[in-house]
Structures are given as C-alpha cells and as structure tokens.
Design an enzyme around this catalytic site. Structure first.
Site, PDB file in Angstrom:
ATOM      1  N   MET A  92       0.858  -1.183   0.000  1.00 56.16           N
ATOM      2  CA  MET A  92       0.000   0.000   0.000  1.00 56.16           C
ATOM      3  C   MET A  92       0.897   1.237   0.000  1.00 56.16           C
ATOM      4  O   MET A  92       2.084   1.151   0.278  1.00 56.16           O
ATOM      5  CB  MET A  92      -0.954   0.024   1.197  1.00 56.16           C
ATOM      6  CG  MET A  92      -0.284   0.245   2.534  1.00 56.16           C
ATOM      7  SD  MET A  92      -1.436   0.459   3.909  1.00 56.16           S
ATOM      8  CE  MET A  92      -2.089   2.093   3.568  1.00 56.16           C
ATOM      9  N   CYS A  93       0.310   2.375  -0.304  1.00 54.89           N
ATOM     10  CA  CYS A  93       0.998   3.662  -0.212  1.00 54.89           C
ATOM     11  C   CYS A  93      -0.099   4.719  -0.098  1.00 54.89           C
ATOM     12  O   CYS A  93      -1.117   4.484   0.555  1.00 54.89           O
ATOM     13  CB  CYS A  93       1.927   3.896  -1.396  1.00 54.89           C
ATOM     14  SG  CYS A  93       1.127   3.902  -3.005  1.00 54.89           S
ATOM     15  N   MET A  94       0.048   5.858  -0.737  1.00 55.33           N
ATOM     16  CA  MET A  94      -1.007   6.870  -0.715  1.00 55.33           C
ATOM     17  C   MET A  94      -2.064   6.583  -1.773  1.00 55.33           C
ATOM     18  O   MET A  94      -3.255   6.650  -1.503  1.00 55.33           O
ATOM     19  CB  MET A  94      -0.418   8.268  -0.930  1.00 55.33           C
ATOM     20  CG  MET A  94      -1.463   9.375  -1.051  1.00 55.33           C
ATOM     21  SD  MET A  94      -2.571   9.517   0.370  1.00 55.33           S
ATOM     22  CE  MET A  94      -1.612  10.569   1.420  1.00 55.33           C
ATOM     23  N   TRP A 121      -3.742   4.540   1.521  1.00 53.89           N
ATOM     24  CA  TRP A 121      -3.938   5.499   2.617  1.00 53.89           C
ATOM     25  C   TRP A 121      -4.954   6.572   2.236  1.00 53.89           C
ATOM     26  O   TRP A 121      -5.608   7.152   3.082  1.00 53.89           O
ATOM     27  CB  TRP A 121      -2.610   6.138   3.034  1.00 53.89           C
ATOM     28  CG  TRP A 121      -2.775   6.905   4.312  1.00 53.89           C
ATOM     29  CD1 TRP A 121      -2.801   8.254   4.454  1.00 53.89           C
ATOM     30  CD2 TRP A 121      -2.992   6.357   5.611  1.00 53.89           C
ATOM     31  NE1 TRP A 121      -3.016   8.581   5.774  1.00 53.89           N
ATOM     32  CE2 TRP A 121      -3.135   7.431   6.504  1.00 53.89           C
ATOM     33  CE3 TRP A 121      -3.078   5.071   6.115  1.00 53.89           C
ATOM     34  CZ2 TRP A 121      -3.349   7.259   7.861  1.00 53.89           C
ATOM     35  CZ3 TRP A 121      -3.298   4.891   7.467  1.00 53.89           C
ATOM     36  CH2 TRP A 121      -3.432   5.981   8.321  1.00 53.89           C
TER      37      TRP A 121
END
Length: 132
Positions: A92-94, A121
């Site tokens: 995951m990330c932004m 996120w």
C-alpha cells in the site's frame, strides 16, 4: 490481486501478532508513515495502519537514481524489516503508485501471490477507524 478496506481491517490482529501469516508493507516515506509529517489532504489522519511495515519505495532505487537495486539487496531490504518472503505480502501507499514498486520487487524475488490494498492510505486515512 486487490484487497479492500474490510480485508485490511480484518487482518489488524494478525499484523500485530508475533506469528504473522501476512504482512502489510507501506511504501510511503518514513515521516508520513510515522505521522510526524502531516498529510496534505484536508481531513486525512496522519500515521499508518497498525502493524504495517514501512519500506519506502525509494529504498529500492540504486545509487544511480534510475534503476532498482539488485536481487540480493532487495531480499536484504525485506528481511531487514522483518518481512517473511514465504508469507503473504500486501502493499500500500497513498494512491498505489509507490506500492507497485513493492510488488515489482517481490515479483523479481519470485513471489507470485502478490496483493495491493486498492484503497491505500487515500481511503484508510479518511475513515474514522481506531486501527492506527
């Protein structure tokens, strides 16, 4: 494979366990992950999903600034952060861009059971969840 917020919420206790069968790897920078740098999106919480491991996408970039590190270095990065490569790994990330570098590097190591949290996120940080 994509996983959703319900799946991520369902594995929080697993992520906090000493005997993990799944790892959530967050590719955002350390300041954003730790919550010391505020998010730029109004109403978004700072921080990370409880139990997530932080490996910023930039960690995989070689010294030349344009290629990825070699396989041995990539393996060492995951192992040094406690990510067991024989277990399920979700990235995951932004928004999904940096998270794809996690998946690419895992694929280079031969992992085929790859997953990404599709809300990232951008979704999790806007929800009033107590799981941070």
């Amino acid at each position: 494979m994509l996983v959703n917020i319900d799946y991520v919420n369902s594995i929080i206790s697993e992520l906090l366990s000493d005997k993990k069968e799944v790892f959530l790897v967050d590719a955002r920078g350390p300041e954003v992950f730790s919550g010391t740098k505020p998010e730029s999106i109004p109403g978004m919480r700072a921080g990370h999903v409880k139990g997530a491991v932080n490996i910023p996408a930039s960690t995989f970039i070689a010294k030349d600034g344009i290629t990825f590190k070699n396989i041995e270095e990539v393996k060492e990065i995951f192992e040094s952060r406690g990510v067991k490569l024989d277990k399920k790994v979700i990235s995951m990330c932004m928004m999904g861009v940096a998270a794809s570098s996690i998946l690419f590097n895992l694929w280079q190591l031969g992992k085929k059971d790859l997953a990404m949290y599709n809300g990232n996120w951008r979704e999790y940080g806007l929800k009033p969840e107590p799981n941070l």
